[in-house]
Design a protein around this motif. Structure first.
Motif: not given
Length: 337
Positions: A275-284, A194-199
């Protein structure tokens, strides 16, 4: 009197005709598309406002909790304008849209536009990165399959690759996301779950979002390329003993651009919504997770704002693709619609 009326009608008809002559096909097409865009936005605004109000339950009560006093609930409703008749709320909402005000979130009490501005970059980056990966993978795969299978050669390899692409097309992106987390994060510990902001944190969500569209576009490229390779002018090009790179990349590839670009535009629009579901799975922290939270808490203003942004993205992408198509091929049939 009848003669004057006839001349007036004739003059008006000539004026319209001369105006049509002065407008280029591209300008006329753009005006029609902008008119349809405006009509589509109006429909989205109407639907997003009235349909969300059909959801049962009181959003203010849900936001304040069951222990909130009736006085506090009534005061909050009044401050947000939710105590007004539904038509008056709609008029106020339209007035806010004209001034760029998307309302105030019931849950966070922050301006909806501010929240969207903070969350939109993550969604846009995810969609664009997934689209780039899909294009980068689909073109060589589709071209390679078309060239290798031409004339019935390598049928076993073609069947295996076609089956693999079919599986990727059939599996939803969020299921791929769950599988990637289980394999690469939980079992192997190679990438964050999970998370976002790095490669590293972006690899799994981008792949989960891109693989299905990449497989679909690769099949389109393959079919279009096989059709082009079977045409008379391609047979003539091969008969002239031209180098393979000229035959495939200079003569064949440009003839599949229109179909590939059309499907690519649809894929980019779909990726933005997916992106709605993918963001939810990865907590983006993007618009997808914002939308899911807003729907679950009946946050009317937030849902309306996010839906409007998604609709504008999809409609805008389709308009840009159509303009590119008419630029590449002015005789394209889309100019007639």
């Amino acid at each position: 009197m009848s003669h004057d009326t006839g001349r007036t009608r004739s003059a008006r008809a000539e004026g319209r005709f001369s105006l049509g002559e002065r407008l280029s096909p591209r300008t006329s097409f753009l005006l029609r598309r902008l008119g349809r865009l405006a009509a589509s936005v109006c429909v989205v605004v109407l639907a997003s406002f009235f349909l969300i109000h059909l959801v049962p339950g009181d959003p203010v009560r849900a936001a304040l909790g069951p222990s909130a006093s009736p006085e506090l609930v009534a005061a909050t409703q009044a401050s947000l304008g939710l105590d007004k008749p539904i038509l008056q709320q709609f008029v106020d909402y339209l007035g806010g849209l004209l001034t760029g005000d998307l309302g105030t979130s019931i849950q966070s009490h922050r301006p909806v536009a501010q929240t969207i501005a903070e969350r939109f970059p993550a969604t846009l980056l995810l969609a664009v990165a997934a689209f780039a990966v899909a294009i980068a993978g689909a073109l060589p795969i589709g071209l390679g399959m078309a060239i290798s299978s031409r004339g019935g050669r390598r049928r076993g390899l073609d069947a295996a690759l076609s089956s693999l692409l079919g599986v990727l097309i059939a599996i939803p992106g969020f299921l791929l996301a769950v599988g990637f987390i289980a394999l690469f994060s939980v079992q192997l510990g190679l990438l964050p779950a999970a998370g976002w902001g790095t490669i590293r944190s972006g690899i799994l969500p981008v792949l989960a979002l891109a693989l299905g569209p990449m497989a679909y576009l690769a099949r389109i490229v393959q079919v279009e390329m096989i059709t082009v390779l079977g045409t008379t002018y391609m047979t003539t090009a091969r008969a002239k003993r031209l180098p393979s790179r000229l035959v495939y990349f200079r003569h064949a590839l440009p003839n599949i651009v229109t179909a590939t670009l059309t499907v690519g535009g649809l894929i980019l629009s779909g990726l933005t919504a997916a992106t709605v579901l993918v963001e939810t799975v990865f907590a983006i922290p993007g618009l997808g997770t914002t939308m899911v939270a807003a729907v679950s808490t009946k946050d009317y203003p937030m849902v309306q704002g996010v839906v409007l942004v998604y609709a504008l993205i999809v409609l805008g992408v389709n308009l840009v693709v159509d303009l590119i198509l008419i630029t590449i091929d002015p005789r394209s049939s889309i100019t007639e619609g």
